[in-house]
Scaffold this motif. Structure first.
Motif, PDB file in Angstrom:
ATOM      1  N   PRO A  97      23.984  36.816  46.466  1.00 41.25           N
ATOM      2  CA  PRO A  97      24.428  35.714  47.266  1.00 41.25           C
ATOM      3  C   PRO A  97      24.830  34.457  46.205  1.00 41.25           C
ATOM      4  O   PRO A  97      24.342  33.268  46.580  1.00 41.25           O
ATOM      5  CB  PRO A  97      23.151  35.387  48.184  1.00 41.25           C
ATOM      6  N   SER A  98      25.401  34.642  44.982  1.00 43.51           N
ATOM      7  CA  SER A  98      25.432  33.575  44.176  1.00 43.51           C
ATOM      8  C   SER A  98      26.470  32.551  44.633  1.00 43.51           C
ATOM      9  O   SER A  98      27.190  32.555  45.535  1.00 43.51           O
ATOM     10  CB  SER A  98      25.857  34.221  43.009  1.00 43.51           C
ATOM     11  N   ASP A  99      26.461  31.631  43.778  1.00 43.96           N
ATOM     12  CA  ASP A  99      27.389  30.288  44.064  1.00 43.96           C
ATOM     13  C   ASP A  99      28.597  30.646  43.086  1.00 43.96           C
ATOM     14  O   ASP A  99      29.282  29.834  43.010  1.00 43.96           O
ATOM     15  CB  ASP A  99      26.645  28.925  43.719  1.00 43.96           C
ATOM     16  N   ASP A 100      28.610  31.484  42.289  1.00 43.51           N
ATOM     17  CA  ASP A 100      29.753  31.982  41.411  1.00 43.51           C
ATOM     18  C   ASP A 100      31.022  32.355  42.091  1.00 43.51           C
ATOM     19  O   ASP A 100      30.957  33.311  42.867  1.00 43.51           O
ATOM     20  CB  ASP A 100      29.318  32.715  40.419  1.00 43.51           C
ATOM     21  N   TRP A 101      32.345  31.628  41.806  1.00 44.32           N
ATOM     22  CA  TRP A 101      33.368  32.257  42.355  1.00 44.32           C
ATOM     23  C   TRP A 101      34.631  32.212  41.152  1.00 44.32           C
ATOM     24  O   TRP A 101      35.085  31.439  41.001  1.00 44.32           O
ATOM     25  CB  TRP A 101      33.994  31.275  43.375  1.00 44.32           C
ATOM     26  N   ASP A 102      34.410  33.178  40.225  1.00 47.47           N
ATOM     27  CA  ASP A 102      35.195  33.392  38.980  1.00 47.47           C
ATOM     28  C   ASP A 102      36.333  34.126  39.195  1.00 47.47           C
ATOM     29  O   ASP A 102      36.426  35.116  40.058  1.00 47.47           O
ATOM     30  CB  ASP A 102      34.213  34.027  37.728  1.00 47.47           C
ATOM     31  N   LEU A 103      37.382  33.493  38.523  1.00 50.48           N
ATOM     32  CA  LEU A 103      38.738  34.353  38.362  1.00 50.48           C
ATOM     33  C   LEU A 103      38.651  35.189  37.222  1.00 50.48           C
ATOM     34  O   LEU A 103      38.758  34.546  36.079  1.00 50.48           O
ATOM     35  CB  LEU A 103      39.570  33.181  38.497  1.00 50.48           C
ATOM     36  N   ARG A 104      38.990  36.505  37.558  1.00 53.48           N
ATOM     37  CA  ARG A 104      39.210  37.344  36.536  1.00 53.48           C
ATOM     38  C   ARG A 104      40.699  37.811  36.331  1.00 53.48           C
ATOM     39  O   ARG A 104      41.248  37.918  37.215  1.00 53.48           O
ATOM     40  CB  ARG A 104      38.443  38.646  36.631  1.00 53.48           C
ATOM     41  N   VAL A 105      41.173  37.720  34.950  1.00 56.78           N
ATOM     42  CA  VAL A 105      42.589  37.952  34.747  1.00 56.78           C
ATOM     43  C   VAL A 105      42.384  39.113  33.754  1.00 56.78           C
ATOM     44  O   VAL A 105      42.007  39.038  32.579  1.00 56.78           O
ATOM     45  CB  VAL A 105      43.290  36.905  34.059  1.00 56.78           C
ATOM     46  N   ASP A 106      42.906  40.492  34.127  1.00 57.11           N
ATOM     47  CA  ASP A 106      43.027  41.564  33.284  1.00 57.11           C
ATOM     48  C   ASP A 106      44.206  41.845  32.612  1.00 57.11           C
ATOM     49  O   ASP A 106      45.244  41.146  32.988  1.00 57.11           O
ATOM     50  CB  ASP A 106      42.781  42.755  34.240  1.00 57.11           C
ATOM     51  N   TYR A 107      44.462  42.248  31.395  1.00 60.87           N
ATOM     52  CA  TYR A 107      45.572  42.357  30.367  1.00 60.87           C
ATOM     53  C   TYR A 107      46.157  41.276  30.387  1.00 60.87           C
ATOM     54  O   TYR A 107      47.512  40.977  30.860  1.00 60.87           O
ATOM     55  CB  TYR A 107      46.265  43.542  31.160  1.00 60.87           C
ATOM     56  N   VAL A 108      45.377  40.250  29.940  1.00 55.90           N
ATOM     57  CA  VAL A 108      46.088  38.728  29.672  1.00 55.90           C
ATOM     58  C   VAL A 108      47.419  38.812  28.958  1.00 55.90           C
ATOM     59  O   VAL A 108      47.514  39.545  27.865  1.00 55.90           O
ATOM     60  CB  VAL A 108      45.220  37.851  29.258  1.00 55.90           C
ATOM     61  N   GLN A 109      48.544  37.991  29.498  1.00 50.51           N
ATOM     62  CA  GLN A 109      49.723  38.059  28.787  1.00 50.51           C
ATOM     63  C   GLN A 109      50.001  36.536  28.264  1.00 50.51           C
ATOM     64  O   GLN A 109      49.513  35.616  28.882  1.00 50.51           O
ATOM     65  CB  GLN A 109      50.854  38.595  29.928  1.00 50.51           C
ATOM     66  N   PRO A 110      51.017  36.344  27.372  1.00 52.34           N
ATOM     67  CA  PRO A 110      51.293  34.932  27.010  1.00 52.34           C
ATOM     68  C   PRO A 110      51.600  34.149  28.501  1.00 52.34           C
ATOM     69  O   PRO A 110      51.143  32.871  28.399  1.00 52.34           O
ATOM     70  CB  PRO A 110      52.499  34.913  26.181  1.00 52.34           C
ATOM     71  N   ARG A 111      52.319  34.534  29.309  1.00 52.13           N
ATOM     72  CA  ARG A 111      52.995  33.650  30.583  1.00 52.13           C
ATOM     73  C   ARG A 111      51.574  33.176  31.261  1.00 52.13           C
ATOM     74  O   ARG A 111      51.937  32.655  32.126  1.00 52.13           O
ATOM     75  CB  ARG A 111      53.622  34.580  31.249  1.00 52.13           C
ATOM     76  N   ASP A 112      50.440  33.921  31.195  1.00 53.20           N
ATOM     77  CA  ASP A 112      49.189  33.634  32.079  1.00 53.20           C
ATOM     78  C   ASP A 112      48.767  32.228  31.510  1.00 53.20           C
ATOM     79  O   ASP A 112      47.758  31.515  32.132  1.00 53.20           O
ATOM     80  CB  ASP A 112      48.285  34.426  32.039  1.00 53.20           C
ATOM     81  N   ALA A 113      49.007  31.656  30.127  1.00 50.92           N
ATOM     82  CA  ALA A 113      48.491  30.542  29.738  1.00 50.92           C
ATOM     83  C   ALA A 113      48.812  29.308  30.647  1.00 50.92           C
ATOM     84  O   ALA A 113      49.884  29.361  31.404  1.00 50.92           O
ATOM     85  CB  ALA A 113      49.102  30.134  28.483  1.00 50.92           C
ATOM     86  N   GLY A 114      47.844  28.373  30.822  1.00 47.75           N
ATOM     87  CA  GLY A 114      48.023  27.233  31.571  1.00 47.75           C
ATOM     88  C   GLY A 114      46.754  26.777  32.379  1.00 47.75           C
ATOM     89  O   GLY A 114      45.755  27.257  32.207  1.00 47.75           O
ATOM     90  N   VAL A 115      47.020  25.850  33.193  1.00 50.63           N
ATOM     91  CA  VAL A 115      46.035  25.404  34.169  1.00 50.63           C
ATOM     92  C   VAL A 115      45.834  26.084  35.471  1.00 50.63           C
ATOM     93  O   VAL A 115      46.804  26.322  36.008  1.00 50.63           O
ATOM     94  CB  VAL A 115      46.258  23.844  34.636  1.00 50.63           C
ATOM     95  N   TYR A 116      44.555  26.382  35.745  1.00 47.25           N
ATOM     96  CA  TYR A 116      44.277  27.009  36.979  1.00 47.25           C
ATOM     97  C   TYR A 116      43.102  25.924  37.667  1.00 47.25           C
ATOM     98  O   TYR A 116      42.188  25.537  37.002  1.00 47.25           O
ATOM     99  CB  TYR A 116      43.475  28.108  36.783  1.00 47.25           C
ATOM    100  N   GLU A 117      43.104  26.143  39.076  1.00 45.41           N
ATOM    101  CA  GLU A 117      42.261  25.194  39.924  1.00 45.41           C
ATOM    102  C   GLU A 117      41.321  25.988  40.812  1.00 45.41           C
ATOM    103  O   GLU A 117      42.005  26.644  41.417  1.00 45.41           O
ATOM    104  CB  GLU A 117      42.998  24.240  40.581  1.00 45.41           C
ATOM    105  N   CYS A 118      40.244  25.636  40.705  1.00 41.65           N
ATOM    106  CA  CYS A 118      39.158  26.224  41.576  1.00 41.65           C
ATOM    107  C   CYS A 118      39.010  25.112  42.582  1.00 41.65           C
ATOM    108  O   CYS A 118      38.757  24.027  42.399  1.00 41.65           O
ATOM    109  CB  CYS A 118      37.827  26.509  40.986  1.00 41.65           C
ATOM    110  N   GLN A 119      39.117  25.512  44.018  1.00 39.82           N
ATOM    111  CA  GLN A 119      39.404  24.563  45.117  1.00 39.82           C
ATOM    112  C   GLN A 119      38.345  24.928  45.969  1.00 39.82           C
ATOM    113  O   GLN A 119      37.938  25.886  46.436  1.00 39.82           O
ATOM    114  CB  GLN A 119      40.875  24.432  45.595  1.00 39.82           C
ATOM    115  N   ILE A 120      37.737  23.727  46.866  1.00 39.37           N
ATOM    116  CA  ILE A 120      36.935  24.044  48.110  1.00 39.37           C
ATOM    117  C   ILE A 120      37.943  23.236  49.139  1.00 39.37           C
ATOM    118  O   ILE A 120      38.187  22.218  48.920  1.00 39.37           O
ATOM    119  CB  ILE A 120      35.695  23.604  47.994  1.00 39.37           C
ATOM    120  N   ASN A 121      37.934  23.734  50.438  1.00 35.27           N
ATOM    121  CA  ASN A 121      38.807  23.103  51.398  1.00 35.27           C
ATOM    122  C   ASN A 121      38.060  22.313  52.238  1.00 35.27           C
ATOM    123  O   ASN A 121      38.075  22.511  53.498  1.00 35.27           O
ATOM    124  CB  ASN A 121      39.491  24.283  52.156  1.00 35.27           C
ATOM    125  N   THR A 122      37.375  21.197  51.502  1.00 36.20           N
ATOM    126  CA  THR A 122      36.960  20.044  52.360  1.00 36.20           C
ATOM    127  C   THR A 122      38.075  19.112  52.377  1.00 36.20           C
ATOM    128  O   THR A 122      39.259  19.132  52.546  1.00 36.20           O
ATOM    129  CB  THR A 122      35.706  19.323  51.213  1.00 36.20           C
TER     130      THR A 122
END
Length: 275
Positions: A97-122
């Motif tokens: 029941p953790s508070d962790d919501w981690d995004l996993r990206v497998d087989y990373v490619q150059p196109r995956d570089a950039g900004v990612y946002e973790c959001q809460i729908n408040t």
């Protein structure tokens, strides 16, 4: 009359403040609002072909939803524990029941570089940005010799894998060996399997030894470092006598025959083993 109404309103406000958890006029209510426990790196670096984990710890979300969005195209990748993209490389890691919501990206490619946002729908929505940097695929394991290794039944299979990744401390690099899809078990009833590992600041060398080779030891062997691309070879355990030119050690296959003759001989030997 107006005084009585005002008194009732004051009582109601006091009750609400008390229900907020006590202390300082509803301070408890403020503490219960969702927020990001910002203890993880906002900049993550991954090597092409490896996996990357972008950390997000969301506190007090209640019945709200945590999502991950890719900033460059505003594409929602995950929502709660569900994935909303056709790219199966993306998934969310949320051990209950953790508070962790981690995004996993497998087989990373150059196109995956950039900004990612973790959001809460408040209301309004709150978010935390994580920047993913992707390095080139120069970090790779190498198994000495040929991609096809031929050994006699009963002899020793010797495979040496080098990972030329500079790391400090040296122990930060580790290597696993796979036979087919299974991790090589050094404690299996078969016995006779050992591993010699040397770690330096310049890289890691891992040597796999399988003594008294049996036909069942044939197959694909893969050296899998935790910080570089894996490398594989095919091992062929041959039953019977064969020309010396086809016998190999960790230096690989050697052949004194013309290319077409060597290819034909390899085909005939493979057919013989299949019988």
């Amino acid at each position: 009359m107006s005084i009585v109404i005002s008194a009732k309103a004051s009582i109601g406000l006091g009750a609400l403040a008390g229900a907020g958890g006590g202390g300082g006029g509803g301070g408890g209510e403020v503490r219960e609002r969702p927020y990001f426990d910002d203890v993880s790196p906002r900049n993550v670096t991954a090597v092409v072909g490896q996996s990357a984990v972008l950390r997000c710890r969301a506190k007090h979300i209640g019945n709200r939803t945590v999502s991950w969005m890719r900033k460059r195209d505003l594409h929602i990748l995950t929502s709660h524990i569900f994935t909303y993209t056709g790219d199966a490389r993306f998934s969310v890691l949320h051990p209950e029941p953790s508070d962790d919501w981690d995004l996993r990206v497998d087989y990373v490619q150059p196109r995956d570089a950039g900004v990612y946002e973790c959001q809460i729908n408040t209301e309004p929505k709150i978010n935390m940005a994580v920047f993913l940097t992707v390095e080139g695929d120069s970090a790779a394991a190498t198994i000495w010799g040929s991609q096809d290794v031929y050994v006699k039944k009963g002899s020793t299979i010797s495979l040496t894998c080098s990972v030329n990744v500079h790391s400090s401390p040296p122990s930060s690099a580790s290597v696993l060996w796979y036979h087919g899809s299974s991790v090589v078990d050094f404690d299996s009833p078969r016995g006779g399997i050992s591993l010699e590992t040397e770690k330096t600041e310049g890289g890691t060398t891992s040597k796999l030894l399988v003594t008294k080779a049996a036909l069942t030891d044939s197959g694909n062997y893969t050296c899998v470092p935790n910080n570089a691309h894996p490398a594989s070879v095919s091992v062929h355990v041959l039953n019977g006598e064969h020309p010396a030119a086809m016998q190999t050690s960790n230096r690989g296959v050697t052949s004194r025959l013309p290319p077409l003759s060597a290819a034909l001989l390899t085909y005939l030997l493979s057919a013989f083993v299949c019988r």
